[in-house]
Design an enzyme around this catalytic site. Structure first.
Site, PDB file in Angstrom:
ATOM      1  N   ASP A 202       0.828  -1.199   0.000  1.00 49.66           N
ATOM      2  CA  ASP A 202       0.000   0.000   0.000  1.00 49.66           C
ATOM      3  C   ASP A 202       0.866   1.253   0.000  1.00 49.66           C
ATOM      4  OD1 ASP A 202       0.967   0.138   2.607  1.00 49.66           O
ATOM      5  OD2 ASP A 202      -0.920  -0.480   3.518  1.00 49.66           O
ATOM      6  N   GLY A 203       0.215   2.400  -0.083  1.00 42.69           N
ATOM      7  CA  GLY A 203       0.938   3.665  -0.139  1.00 42.69           C
ATOM      8  C   GLY A 203       1.738   3.972   1.111  1.00 42.69           C
ATOM      9  N   GLY A 205       2.954   2.052   3.344  1.00 41.13           N
ATOM     10  CA  GLY A 205       4.056   1.120   3.571  1.00 41.13           C
ATOM     11  C   GLY A 205       5.087   1.151   2.471  1.00 41.13           C
ATOM     12  N   GLY A 207       4.755   2.469  -0.774  1.00 40.95           N
ATOM     13  CA  GLY A 207       4.832   3.720  -1.531  1.00 40.95           C
ATOM     14  C   GLY A 207       5.741   4.743  -0.886  1.00 40.95           C
ATOM     15  N   GLU A 245       1.800  12.427 -12.445  1.00 41.90           N
ATOM     16  CA  GLU A 245       0.596  12.702 -13.222  1.00 41.90           C
ATOM     17  C   GLU A 245      -0.562  12.512 -12.263  1.00 41.90           C
ATOM     18  OE1 GLU A 245      -2.796  11.298 -15.944  1.00 41.90           O
ATOM     19  OE2 GLU A 245      -1.196   9.836 -15.633  1.00 41.90           O
ATOM     20  N   CYS A 279      -8.626   9.587 -16.378  1.00 44.34           N
ATOM     21  CA  CYS A 279      -8.308  10.980 -16.054  1.00 44.34           C
ATOM     22  C   CYS A 279      -8.627  11.917 -17.215  1.00 44.34           C
ATOM     23  CB  CYS A 279      -6.854  11.114 -15.626  1.00 44.34           C
ATOM     24  SG  CYS A 279      -5.673  10.596 -16.861  1.00 44.34           S
TER      25      CYS A 279
END
Length: 335
Positions: A202-203, A205, A207, A245, A279
């Site tokens: 996850d982010g 951890g 990321g 981005e 996006c």
């Protein structure tokens, strides 16, 4: 249920440093379809060390050899194409046709374009009495999203391989299955040990460990503005290069002289593709005030032509959104 509990580090499938798992939910059934391991800083350290060691030799590989490697990757990718499309449908709900024709196809497209550019790319040129040489940045940390998973992975990974960089990838924990297949593809294609490394997580951890790691020379992130701010802050202390981005959907401006039927229909269907999870989805349509009522009728007819349902069913053009959190967010916005 598929189990993807190992990480791909230094050319081998290895167990995580600390056992912790997460169910991958199929949004069409709301049932677990796979189980992955959630990595930690220790796993990132191991992957970065492998990438750093591999950089010394891989960065010196000839352009012809890198072209040959990318060509082999493309060949193996094509042999797993159907599995990649099925994985994307299962992990994030893209209709089967969209997964086949667009989601999985983007992997091939990015590889093909990268190979063509690499064939004629000038890594060194003379400018007067100065030699300008372009060199690989080093170890790259890539953090990718769930909405176009293979597209966002390959548009980072393929150019990095072409340039002579080595890689640590953290795909979205919401849609990690296509990345797992990609690691198997790279292994089968003979990508040298340590050049490509995959750590799920996850982010907070994995990321953050990637963003802040002193031996990662560049981090590239695609995702939300909120997470992008955290990535930039984490990267600042080591003054690494940061490419982001952060998406954001643009207004669709239709002027007086446009073909209203074509423009409005195309705009509405453009929003509906991929369940609006792109996006570049033109979600705010601006039309001349005098054509508002006509545009509304056209938009209604276009929306009613969309077939919502099981992403594996014949004729489905819109599947589910990726998870309950996104669903609830959408419902709140509608209200």
């Amino acid at each position: 249920m598929k189990e993807c509990l190992k990480f791909y580090i230094n050319g081998e499938w290895v167990d995580p440093a600390e056992p912790k798992t997460l169910d991958v939910i199929n949004p069409a059934t709301e049932e677990p379809c796979a189980k992955i391991s959630i990595g930690s800083k220790k796993d990132v350290d191991k992957a970065v060390a492998a990438a750093k060691k591999a950089f010394d030799s891989y960065s010196q590989m000839s352009v012809d050899d890198r072209i040959a490697l990318l060509t082999k990757i493309t060949e193996v990718y094509q042999s797993r194409y159907g599995e990649i499309a099925e994985a994307i449908t299962m992990e994030m709900g893209a209709p089967a046709k969209l997964a086949q024709m667009a989601q999985a196809a983007m992997g091939v497209a990015h590889l093909g374009t990268t190979i063509q550019i690499l064939k004629d790319y000038k890594f060194e040129e003379q400018r007067g009495t100065t030699t300008l040489r372009k060199e690989p940045i080093g170890v790259c940390g890539f953090i990718t999203p769930w909405n176009w998973p293979m597209n966002q992975i390959m548009c980072k990974v393929a150019p990095a391989l072409a340039a002579g960089c080595t890689i640590v990838l953290k795909p979205s924990e919401e849609a990690p299955l296509d990345a797992y297949i990609l690691a198997e593809i790279f292994d089968a294609a003979g990508v040298p040990k340590g050049v490509f490394n995959l750590v799920n997580g996850d982010g907070p951890g994995v990321g953050s460990a990637i963003s802040s790691h002193p031996d990662i020379d560049m981090v590239s992130f695609t995702g939300s503005t909120r997470a992008g701010i955290l990535v930039a802050k984490a990267a600042a202390d080591t003054v690494k290069r940061v490419a982001q981005e952060l998406g954001g959907k643009s207004p669709n401006i239709i002027l007086d002289d446009a073909d209203l039927q074509k423009a409005v229909t195309g705009g509405v269907l453009g929003v509906m593709q991929n369940s609006g999870q792109s996006c570049n989805a033109p979600t705010r349509m601006l039309v001349p005030a005098g054509k508002h009522d006509e545009a509304l009728k056209i938009a209604k007819a276009a929306a009613e032509s969309v077939k919502v349902g099981d992403p594996n069913a014949e004729g489905t053009t819109m599947g589910p959104v990726v998870n309950e959190v996104q669903y609830n967010k959408i419902q709140a916005l509608i209200q």
